[in-house]
Design an enzyme around this catalytic site. Structure first.
Site, short mmCIF file in Angstrom:
data_model
loop_
_atom_site.label_atom_id
_atom_site.label_comp_id
_atom_site.label_asym_id
_atom_site.label_seq_id
_atom_site.Cartn_x
_atom_site.Cartn_y
_atom_site.Cartn_z
N GLY A 292 -29.52 -11.08 74.09
CA GLY A 292 -30.41 -11.42 72.98
C GLY A 292 -31.46 -10.35 72.74
O GLY A 292 -31.74 -9.96 71.60
N CYS A 293 -32.04 -9.84 73.82
CA CYS A 293 -33.08 -8.83 73.69
C CYS A 293 -32.50 -7.51 73.15
O CYS A 293 -33.16 -6.80 72.40
CB CYS A 293 -33.78 -8.61 75.03
N THR A 294 -31.27 -7.20 73.54
CA THR A 294 -30.61 -6.00 73.02
C THR A 294 -30.37 -6.15 71.52
O THR A 294 -30.65 -5.22 70.74
CB THR A 294 -29.27 -5.77 73.76
N ALA B 194 -33.76 -5.76 69.73
CA ALA B 194 -34.24 -4.37 69.77
C ALA B 194 -33.41 -3.48 68.84
O ALA B 194 -33.96 -2.61 68.15
CB ALA B 194 -34.19 -3.84 71.20
#
Length: 156
Positions: A46-48, A51
């Site tokens: 999710g963070c990838t 970003a």
């Protein structure tokens, strides 16, 4: 849990270490509108996605007068690997003590798989050129958030 910020509140200042080892302060960005987003962990799916979405939108956000800063509890070395692995162009800052996360209301109790845990609350705060909160969004979704933010800021 620290209180959440609301539009009109002064944005807490911070000085944090970036993935390149530089010290970055919110005060240094005064005069510009800054999107400060908080995410739990570099190199997770999710963070990838989030970003990469910010990186893909960076040129158009900067053209509209916005800077983007991502903050997580990860160490600068891990953030450097994250940038390298995914070709990120946004500024990544390390807050291992979680002080800035806490001051922004982006660290505290949250539900994870039905359990209440302490952790990073995925959040986005837009800070105006005078250092005041213009927009505060908490518990945002990783996927589709940048598109929603662009709509909320009337950039699309």
């Amino acid at each position: 849990m620290s209180p959440r910020l609301s539009p009109g509140d002064p944005a807490p200042d911070f000085t944090l270490t970036s993935d390149t080892g530089e010290q970055v302060s919110l005060a240094d960005l005064r005069g510009r509108t800054v999107i400060v987003y908080f995410y739990p962990a570099a190199m997770t799916p999710g963070c990838t996605k989030q970003a990469c979405d910010f990186t893909d939108s960076l040129d158009s956000l900067q053209a509209a007068g916005y800077e983007v800063v991502g903050i997580s509890p990860d160490k600068p070395e891990k953030l450097a690997k994250f940038r390298e692995r995914d070709g990120l162009t946004i500024t990544l800052l390390s807050d291992p003590e979680k002080q800035t996360l806490t001051e922004y209301g982006a660290f505290g109790e949250k539900k994870l798989y039905g359990k209440v845990v302490q952790g990073v609350i995925r959040s986005t705060i837009v800070v105006d050129p005078e250092g005041k909160v213009a927009l505060a969004q908490y518990n945002v979704k990783a996927t589709g958030h940048v598109a929603k933010l662009r709509r909320d800021l009337a950039l699309d």
